[in-house]
Design a protein around this motif. Structure first.
Motif, mmCIF file in Angstrom:
data_model
loop_
_atom_site.group_PDB
_atom_site.id
_atom_site.type_symbol
_atom_site.label_atom_id
_atom_site.label_comp_id
_atom_site.label_asym_id
_atom_site.label_seq_id
_atom_site.Cartn_x
_atom_site.Cartn_y
_atom_site.Cartn_z
ATOM 1 N N ALA A 197 0.837 -1.200 0.000
ATOM 2 C CA ALA A 197 0.000 0.000 0.000
ATOM 3 C C ALA A 197 0.870 1.248 0.000
ATOM 4 O O ALA A 197 2.021 1.218 0.419
ATOM 5 C CB ALA A 197 -0.906 0.017 1.226
ATOM 6 N N ILE A 228 -4.340 7.422 5.401
ATOM 7 C CA ILE A 228 -5.060 6.945 4.218
ATOM 8 C C ILE A 228 -4.185 5.882 3.575
ATOM 9 O O ILE A 228 -3.064 6.152 3.165
ATOM 10 C CB ILE A 228 -5.326 8.100 3.236
ATOM 11 N N ASN A 229 -4.704 4.650 3.529
ATOM 12 C CA ASN A 229 -3.969 3.502 2.990
ATOM 13 C C ASN A 229 -4.528 3.157 1.620
ATOM 14 O O ASN A 229 -5.702 2.803 1.500
ATOM 15 C CB ASN A 229 -4.096 2.303 3.927
ATOM 16 N N LEU A 230 -3.700 3.271 0.584
ATOM 17 C CA LEU A 230 -4.134 3.022 -0.786
ATOM 18 C C LEU A 230 -3.676 1.628 -1.202
ATOM 19 O O LEU A 230 -2.489 1.411 -1.444
ATOM 20 C CB LEU A 230 -3.546 4.086 -1.715
ATOM 21 N N CYS A 250 -8.775 -1.364 -2.649
ATOM 22 C CA CYS A 250 -9.591 -0.419 -1.892
ATOM 23 C C CYS A 250 -8.702 0.647 -1.266
ATOM 24 O O CYS A 250 -7.482 0.594 -1.361
ATOM 25 C CB CYS A 250 -10.398 -1.133 -0.811
ATOM 26 N N VAL A 251 -9.351 1.591 -0.586
ATOM 27 C CA VAL A 251 -8.660 2.641 0.159
ATOM 28 C C VAL A 251 -9.273 2.660 1.555
ATOM 29 O O VAL A 251 -10.497 2.630 1.699
ATOM 30 C CB VAL A 251 -8.854 4.017 -0.522
ATOM 31 N N HIS A 310 -12.169 2.452 -5.054
ATOM 32 C CA HIS A 310 -11.463 3.487 -5.804
ATOM 33 C C HIS A 310 -12.443 4.430 -6.496
ATOM 34 O O HIS A 310 -12.170 5.632 -6.610
ATOM 35 C CB HIS A 310 -10.497 2.865 -6.810
ATOM 36 N N VAL A 336 -13.540 7.021 -3.982
ATOM 37 C CA VAL A 336 -12.495 8.029 -3.778
ATOM 38 C C VAL A 336 -12.502 9.023 -4.934
ATOM 39 O O VAL A 336 -12.392 10.237 -4.732
ATOM 40 C CB VAL A 336 -11.112 7.374 -3.622
#
Length: 84
Positions: free
Chosen positions: A10, A29-31, A35-36, A55, A58
């Motif tokens: 991530a 915020i973990n990308l 997903c985020v 996504h 977002v």
């Protein structure tokens, strides 16, 4: 202030509240590929609260920050249009 770190699975963006008083807890915020997640410590319960977004959610959120009140959907990948 914010930081960006690239982890194994991530990219992590951390938002630090360094301007307003009272200060709020940092937001992480973990990308991920699928997903985020948005995480913040709740100091009242000492637990991390987590929200998971797709996504596309977002993308919609980013577009909504610059649009007036209304209902929107993306007609094409890069252009939100008002829904009637």
């Amino acid at each position: 202030m914010f930081t960006i770190e690239h982890e194994f699975d991530a990219t992590v963006v951390t938002l630090v509240d360094d301007e307003a008083a009272p200060l709020m807890e940092d937001v992480a915020i973990n990308l991920f590929a699928e997903c985020v997640t948005v995480e913040q410590l709740d100091p009242r319960t000492d637990q991390v609260l987590r929200i998971t977004l797709s996504h596309s959610q977002v993308r919609d959120l980013a577009a909504a920050l610059d649009l007036p009140e209304g209902i929107y959907r993306f007609a094409r990948e890069d252009e939100p249009v008002a829904k009637t």
